[in-house]
Design a protein around this motif. Structure first.
Motif, PDB file in Angstrom:
ATOM      1  N   VAL A   7      44.854 -53.173  18.701  1.00  0.00           N
ATOM      2  CA  VAL A   7      44.617 -54.138  17.632  1.00  0.00           C
ATOM      3  C   VAL A   7      43.306 -53.870  16.915  1.00  0.00           C
ATOM      4  CG1 VAL A   7      44.561 -56.582  17.107  1.00  0.00           C
ATOM      5  CG2 VAL A   7      45.936 -55.769  18.970  1.00  0.00           C
ATOM      6  N   LEU A   8      42.370 -53.204  17.604  1.00  0.00           N
ATOM      7  CA  LEU A   8      41.099 -52.892  16.951  1.00  0.00           C
ATOM      8  C   LEU A   8      41.101 -51.496  16.346  1.00  0.00           C
ATOM      9  CD1 LEU A   8      38.332 -54.417  19.202  1.00  0.00           C
ATOM     10  CD2 LEU A   8      39.075 -55.125  16.967  1.00  0.00           C
ATOM     11  N   LEU A   9      42.290 -50.974  16.072  1.00  0.00           N
ATOM     12  CA  LEU A   9      42.412 -49.599  15.598  1.00  0.00           C
ATOM     13  C   LEU A   9      41.440 -49.248  14.466  1.00  0.00           C
ATOM     14  CD1 LEU A   9      44.089 -47.129  16.233  1.00  0.00           C
ATOM     15  CD2 LEU A   9      45.684 -47.820  14.459  1.00  0.00           C
ATOM     16  N   PRO A  10      41.353 -50.046  13.395  1.00  0.00           N
ATOM     17  CA  PRO A  10      40.451 -49.653  12.299  1.00  0.00           C
ATOM     18  C   PRO A  10      39.006 -49.480  12.756  1.00  0.00           C
ATOM     19  CG  PRO A  10      41.713 -51.607  11.725  1.00  0.00           C
ATOM     20  CD  PRO A  10      42.020 -51.318  13.130  1.00  0.00           C
ATOM     21  N   LEU A  11      38.562 -50.375  13.632  1.00  0.00           N
ATOM     22  CA  LEU A  11      37.179 -50.297  14.114  1.00  0.00           C
ATOM     23  C   LEU A  11      36.953 -49.012  14.905  1.00  0.00           C
ATOM     24  CD1 LEU A  11      34.658 -51.969  13.935  1.00  0.00           C
ATOM     25  CD2 LEU A  11      35.267 -53.071  16.060  1.00  0.00           C
ATOM     26  N   VAL A  54      48.212 -52.980  11.945  1.00  0.00           N
ATOM     27  CA  VAL A  54      47.832 -54.072  12.849  1.00  0.00           C
ATOM     28  C   VAL A  54      48.398 -55.392  12.337  1.00  0.00           C
ATOM     29  CG1 VAL A  54      45.873 -55.426  13.646  1.00  0.00           C
ATOM     30  CG2 VAL A  54      45.763 -52.955  13.697  1.00  0.00           C
ATOM     31  N   TYR A  55      48.343 -55.547  11.013  1.00  0.00           N
ATOM     32  CA  TYR A  55      48.869 -56.750  10.382  1.00  0.00           C
ATOM     33  C   TYR A  55      50.356 -56.908  10.695  1.00  0.00           C
ATOM     34  CZ  TYR A  55      49.831 -59.954   6.528  1.00  0.00           C
ATOM     35  OH  TYR A  55      50.223 -61.017   5.768  1.00  0.00           O
ATOM     36  N   TRP A  57      51.952 -55.474  13.348  1.00  0.00           N
ATOM     37  CA  TRP A  57      52.123 -55.670  14.789  1.00  0.00           C
ATOM     38  C   TRP A  57      51.856 -57.107  15.200  1.00  0.00           C
ATOM     39  CZ3 TRP A  57      48.922 -50.727  15.833  1.00  0.00           C
ATOM     40  CH2 TRP A  57      49.792 -49.621  15.832  1.00  0.00           C
ATOM     41  N   THR A  58      50.860 -57.706  14.553  1.00  0.00           N
ATOM     42  CA  THR A  58      50.531 -59.062  14.962  1.00  0.00           C
ATOM     43  C   THR A  58      51.402 -60.080  14.246  1.00  0.00           C
ATOM     44  OG1 THR A  58      48.835 -59.160  13.269  1.00  0.00           O
ATOM     45  CG2 THR A  58      48.136 -58.503  15.462  1.00  0.00           C
ATOM     46  N   CYS A  59      52.576 -59.639  13.758  1.00  0.00           N
ATOM     47  CA  CYS A  59      53.515 -60.527  13.073  1.00  0.00           C
ATOM     48  C   CYS A  59      52.828 -61.255  11.936  1.00  0.00           C
ATOM     49  CB  CYS A  59      54.140 -61.540  14.025  1.00  0.00           C
ATOM     50  SG  CYS A  59      54.874 -60.784  15.444  1.00  0.00           S
ATOM     51  N   ALA A  60      52.185 -60.484  11.044  1.00  0.00           N
ATOM     52  CA  ALA A  60      51.505 -61.039   9.874  1.00  0.00           C
ATOM     53  C   ALA A  60      50.468 -62.074  10.270  1.00  0.00           C
ATOM     54  CB  ALA A  60      52.520 -61.618   8.889  1.00  0.00           C
ATOM     55  N   GLY A  61      49.874 -61.863  11.427  1.00  0.00           N
ATOM     56  CA  GLY A  61      48.800 -62.765  11.837  1.00  0.00           C
ATOM     57  C   GLY A  61      49.271 -64.173  12.121  1.00  0.00           C
ATOM     58  N   ALA A  62      50.563 -64.310  12.479  1.00  0.00           N
ATOM     59  CA  ALA A  62      51.101 -65.646  12.716  1.00  0.00           C
ATOM     60  C   ALA A  62      50.424 -66.271  13.940  1.00  0.00           C
ATOM     61  CB  ALA A  62      52.598 -65.578  12.927  1.00  0.00           C
ATOM     62  N   LEU A  72      36.178 -61.790  20.300  1.00  0.00           N
ATOM     63  CA  LEU A  72      36.718 -61.413  19.003  1.00  0.00           C
ATOM     64  C   LEU A  72      38.035 -62.144  18.797  1.00  0.00           C
ATOM     65  CD1 LEU A  72      36.240 -57.526  18.907  1.00  0.00           C
ATOM     66  CD2 LEU A  72      34.746 -59.262  17.981  1.00  0.00           C
ATOM     67  N   LYS A  73      38.325 -62.507  17.529  1.00  0.00           N
ATOM     68  CA  LYS A  73      39.576 -63.196  17.236  1.00  0.00           C
ATOM     69  C   LYS A  73      40.212 -62.557  16.014  1.00  0.00           C
ATOM     70  CE  LYS A  73      41.000 -67.658  15.447  1.00  0.00           C
ATOM     71  NZ  LYS A  73      40.515 -68.999  15.164  1.00  0.00           N
ATOM     72  N   ILE A  74      41.489 -62.249  16.118  1.00  0.00           N
ATOM     73  CA  ILE A  74      42.204 -61.653  14.996  1.00  0.00           C
ATOM     74  C   ILE A  74      43.242 -62.645  14.508  1.00  0.00           C
ATOM     75  CG2 ILE A  74      43.843 -59.858  14.356  1.00  0.00           C
ATOM     76  CD1 ILE A  74      42.297 -57.966  16.064  1.00  0.00           C
ATOM     77  N   SER A  75      43.217 -62.920  13.191  1.00  0.00           N
ATOM     78  CA  SER A  75      44.189 -63.851  12.622  1.00  0.00           C
ATOM     79  C   SER A  75      44.560 -63.357  11.229  1.00  0.00           C
ATOM     80  CB  SER A  75      43.594 -65.259  12.561  1.00  0.00           C
ATOM     81  OG  SER A  75      42.482 -65.264  11.708  1.00  0.00           O
ATOM     82  N   ALA A  76      45.411 -64.110  10.546  1.00  0.00           N
ATOM     83  CA  ALA A  76      45.813 -63.726   9.187  1.00  0.00           C
ATOM     84  C   ALA A  76      44.595 -63.622   8.288  1.00  0.00           C
ATOM     85  CB  ALA A  76      46.794 -64.753   8.639  1.00  0.00           C
TER      86      ALA A  76
END
Lengths: 472, 101
Positions: A7-11, A54-55, A57-62, A72-76
């Motif tokens: 999920v942190l691929l870009p970083l 990543v967007y 994979w995370t189901c559009a940040g749902a 760290l928190k990943i959201s839409a």
């Protein structure tokens, strides 16, 4: 653990790529200039594609995803801001290519620093905890101090770096103290636990308020909100033009993203509204009225950047009265639109300024339209967008923000903002008028490199296209 | 008289104030840097004291980060001061007069 890596691929791409860039520089030296440019662009494009994946994979940040013990928190919301930050970096690198060749500068460390600044931005955007936020902010700030003073034989560059560095570390010290007080009052540094910690220990609310004000002062410094704006014109004038663009857009993207999350997740201050009303009105008024007097275009853009930060704060004023989604959308859209217009303008100025920093006063623009119609048209479009004329992105950005103010019942704030936009039209259109004027100075314009053409094309495309993109 | 954690917080606030006054009044860049160090270290002291109050280790960890941040900041600052000295043979804040509006 695998989730962290995916999920942190870009970083990961950006940090590992940045080290790779340094190695390429060490192996090839100045001969590797074009290799370095291509490598940096490839890294950023890969990171951009990675973020889009990543967007997906995370189901559009749902669903929110927490990483590394919830720091760290990943959201839409974060997806949108990370993409904007990478776009800002791509534009900066494209504009820098010409600038670095024109000024015969070494490139390896420059690209490394830009990549590390982007890594800092992503860290700040994703942070869900005060210390992670601080570390990301420092990564971003230290890189930008070095980039502001990158041309270290130029007096202006060093002066800009010091004028950025000294208030910068002062504000960091204040912010660390603020974090200490918040930790003292609540016993936690996680955004979503601060409110609860606060309720458990009501007798420490004074320490909490002090801590919050100190933290906000540090954030307001990075966002160039009045009264913490004084460094911005000097820094943006003295730093090289593409870097001024990065400083005025990328940093705002990252810090606004985290401010939105801090307000949304952590703080529900009853008296917060008055503070944000003051910050936004003062910032708009000061930025616009000071920009009116500027003859130096870089300084004018710096004050315009201050004014735009004021417009964005309008969306924060009503953060407790409107759905969080609407606010995220308004701010994210504004930042993306603002990135294209401001970086585009700074980039074109950097191209025009040539070796001896010519062409930075308004009168030097006279007659550009005859010698280079395409570029002057592009600059005019960007100015119209900055002033907020339809159908450019600048208009829609302002529309969404002012609509929020009206919906939440602060009609006068929207009217104040619209009046300010009218004032700002004067100094943006002055640039267009000067472009169209007849010239009596015959200065040779530098040749147009492909990277520069691409960058200008990208900023113009962005200015017209993003109103049609649908955001989550 | 026993020394309690909140005494350390009061000390931290005093040191922080001294540092702030130093940053705002001094003209020599080194003294300004030292004053910022005072401010950062007072924050560290406050963090450790709060950590003791809450019986929670988080404060100690934050201090580790804060020290690393301070070191990185100073290294950039010294590089800038050297670059300034090469251009001006002076490191007072008064030489920064090129950029005005």
């Amino acid at each position: 653990m695998a989730e962290e890596f995916v999920v942190l691929l870009p970083l990961w791409i950006i940090v590992i790529g940045a080290i790779g860039v340094l190695i390429i520089e060490a192996v090839w030296g100045t001969k590797g200039r074009s290799v370095l440019f291509a490598a940096t662009m490839a890294i950023l494009l890969l990171a951009f594609i990675g973020e889009i994946m990543v967007y997906r994979w995370t189901c559009a940040g749902a669903q929110d995803i927490f990483l590394f013990n919830r720091v760290l928190k990943i959201s839409a919301l974060t997806n949108l801001f990370v993409l904007s930050a990478i776009v800002a970096a791509i534009l900066t690198i494209l504009f820098s290519d010409h600038y670095l060749i024109a000024h015969a500068a070494t490139t390896g460390e420059y690209y490394f620093l830009v990549l590390m600044v982007v890594a800092g931005m992503i860290n700040v955007i994703l942070s869900h905890e005060l210390v992670t936020f601080l570390v990301g902010l420092e990564l971003l700030s230290l890189g930008s101090y070095a980039l502001a003073g990158y041309f270290r034989n130029r007096e202006k560059s060093i002066e800009a770096a010091l004028k950025y560095y000294l208030p910068g570390i002062f504000s960091t010290a204040i912010m660390v103290m603020g974090i200490a007080f918040i930790f003292g009052a609540t016993g936690t540094t996680f955004f979503d636990q601060l409110n609860q910690g606060m309720l458990q220990m009501p007798h420490r609310s004074i320490a909490f308020v002090f801590g919050f004000i100190m933290l906000l002062a540090g954030i307001a410094f990075k966002l160039t909100l009045v009264p913490f704006h004084a460094y911005a014109p000097d820094v943006y004038e003295g730093a090289s033009a593409p870097i001024s663009g990065l400083l005025s857009t990328g940093i705002k993207i990252a810090v606004f993203a985290s401010l939105v999350r801090i307000l949304g997740d952590a703080f529900q201050l009853p008296s917060g509204k008055a503070m944000f009303v003051f910050l936004s009105t003062a910032t708009m008024a000061v930025g616009n009225s000071m920009a009116l007097k500027q003859e130096n275009i870089k300084r004018m853009l710096a004050y315009s950047s201050i004014a735009h930060a004021g417009y964005m704060v309008i969306a924060l004023v009503s953060h407790s009265a409107i759905p969080a989604r609407d606010m995220h959308f308004a701010i994210g859209f504004y930042l993306l639109a603002y990135t294209f217009m401001t970086l585009g303008s700074f980039g074109i100025l950097g191209w025009l300024s040539g070796r001896e920093e010519r062409f930075i006063y308004l009168k030097d623009l006279a007659g550009i339209s005859k010698r280079c119609p395409a570029i002057s048209l592009a600059l005019a479009v960007l100015m119209f967008s900055l002033a907020g004329f339809p159908p450019t992105a600048g208009f829609f950005a302002k529309y969404y923000v002012f609509r929020l103010a009206i919906v939440s019942g602060d009609l006068w704030l929207a009217i104040f903002g619209i009046l300010n936009s009218f004032i700002s039209a004067y100094y943006y259109l002055r640039v267009v008028v000067y472009i169209m004027m007849k010239n009596d100075n015959d200065v040779q314009l530098p040749a147009l490199r492909l990277s520069l053409k691409l960058a200008i094309l990208l900023s113009i495309l962005g200015t017209f296209a993003i109103p049609f993109i649908s955001f989550p | 008289m026993t020394v309690l954690p909140h005494h350390y917080v009061i000390l931290a606030v005093i040191v922080f104030t001294i540092g702030t006054v130093g940053v705002l009044t001094r003209k020599n860049l080194f003294i300004v840097l030292l004053s910022v160090e005072l401010m950062l270290n007072s924050a560290n002291l406050a963090l450790v004291a709060f950590s003791k109050m809450h019986a929670h280790m988080a404060g100690h960890i934050i201090v580790m980060f804060s020290i690393a941040i301070a070191a990185a900041e100073v290294s950039i600052g010294l590089a800038l001061i050297i670059a300034l000295y090469r251009l001006h043979d002076d490191i007072g804040l008064d030489v920064l007069t090129k950029l005005r509006g």
